[in-house]
Design a protein around this motif. Structure first.
Motif, PDB file in Angstrom:
ATOM      1  N   ARG A  24      -0.228  -1.470  -8.875  1.00  0.00           N
ATOM      2  CA  ARG A  24      -1.595  -1.807  -8.436  1.00  0.00           C
ATOM      3  C   ARG A  24      -1.972  -3.241  -8.822  1.00  0.00           C
ATOM      4  O   ARG A  24      -3.044  -3.522  -9.368  1.00  0.00           O
ATOM      5  N   TYR A  74       0.814  -1.211   0.000  1.00  0.00           N
ATOM      6  CA  TYR A  74       0.000   0.000   0.000  1.00  0.00           C
ATOM      7  C   TYR A  74       0.851   1.266   0.000  1.00  0.00           C
ATOM      8  O   TYR A  74       0.426   2.305  -0.528  1.00  0.00           O
ATOM      9  N   GLY A 128       2.821  -2.713  -5.551  1.00  0.00           N
ATOM     10  CA  GLY A 128       1.875  -1.682  -5.143  1.00  0.00           C
ATOM     11  C   GLY A 128       1.801  -0.546  -6.139  1.00  0.00           C
ATOM     12  O   GLY A 128       0.712  -0.053  -6.457  1.00  0.00           O
ATOM     13  N   MET A 177       1.501   1.698  -3.522  1.00  0.00           N
ATOM     14  CA  MET A 177       0.284   2.069  -4.246  1.00  0.00           C
ATOM     15  C   MET A 177      -0.056   3.544  -4.057  1.00  0.00           C
ATOM     16  O   MET A 177      -0.361   4.264  -5.019  1.00  0.00           O
ATOM     17  N   TYR A 178      -0.037   4.007  -2.812  1.00  0.00           N
ATOM     18  CA  TYR A 178      -0.492   5.366  -2.533  1.00  0.00           C
ATOM     19  C   TYR A 178       0.642   6.392  -2.469  1.00  0.00           C
ATOM     20  O   TYR A 178       0.408   7.578  -2.706  1.00  0.00           O
ATOM     21  N   GLY A 179       1.835   5.933  -2.148  1.00  0.00           N
ATOM     22  CA  GLY A 179       2.949   6.868  -2.068  1.00  0.00           C
ATOM     23  C   GLY A 179       3.728   6.966  -3.362  1.00  0.00           C
ATOM     24  O   GLY A 179       4.328   7.996  -3.674  1.00  0.00           O
ATOM     25  N   GLY A 180       3.705   5.866  -4.118  1.00  0.00           N
ATOM     26  CA  GLY A 180       4.421   5.848  -5.390  1.00  0.00           C
ATOM     27  C   GLY A 180       5.920   5.788  -5.222  1.00  0.00           C
ATOM     28  O   GLY A 180       6.455   5.761  -4.111  1.00  0.00           O
TER      29      GLY A 180
END
Length: 206
Positions: free
Chosen positions: A138, A78, A135, A81-84
């Protein structure tokens, strides 16, 4: 100084497993899979050594290790996924993940697809941070968990088996080592020193 610190970490790992049993293996392997360089090369062989004492079973420790790997990998997934990639590059250095490590993981993921999650779980060092590119891409969570679990189960079983065999032949090994802790701690210290030096080499070359 570094060697003494690393030896203390190894002894701490052994203490956690001795005290908490299977739960300790889950905890330690979760930490390792959350991109913190706590070597499974100490955790699982010591657990395997305890199999010979009748305190655990080989499949039990392998299952505990695999569960821990999944639990630790999910936060890393995650984060990717969200921080890249930029967030991982910014903070990865604090857990000894270099830009070169990330480049390699990204390249492998691009070349081989999702199956690399399974393959990477069978490789030292790479297994620790392979969740990040999954992540970022995705990857389907169900497949991610399945590949992570199966690859980790094999890895944990093999390391546990090595520790179990060492325990079974301990009477022969005692000629060279007085305590079992010293054997496993020495292997772990060697791995950690290699891991740290590899990180700084990669940082220098990046």
């Amino acid at each position: 100084m570094l060697e003494k610190l690393l030896a203390a970490v190894a002894i701490w790992i052994m203490g956690v497993i001795s005290t908490m049993g299977y739960g300790g293996i889950v905890l330690l392997m979760a930490i390792e899979s959350a991109c913190i360089p706590l070597p499974s090369e100490i955790i699982m062989p010591f657990a395997g050594f305890l199999v010979t004492k009748g305190e655990m079973t080989l499949w039990g420790i392998a299952l505990a290790g695999a569960i821990g790997c999944v639990l630790g990998s999910i936060p890393a997934y995650y984060l990717g996924m969200y921080g890249g990639r930029p967030l991982v590059e910014k903070y990865g250095k604090y857990v000894l993940i270099s830009k070169r490590d990330l480049d390699m993981a990204d390249r492998w993921f691009a070349e081989h697809g999702e199956i690399i999650i399974f393959i990477a779980r069978l490789l030292p060092a790479v297994r620790t941070f392979i969740a990040f590119p999954a992540g970022v891409a995705r990857m389907n969570m169900t497949r991610f968990v399945a590949y992570t679990f199966v690859g980790s189960l094999i890895w944990c079983w093999v390391l546990g088996y090595v520790g179990m065999k060492a325990g079974q032949h301990w009477e022969d090994l005692k000629v060279y080592f007085h305590e079992s802790h010293y054997v496993i701690a020495a292997l772990g210290v060697i791995f950690i020193i290699w891991y740290v030096r590899r990180h700084f080499k990669n940082e220098h070359e990046a």
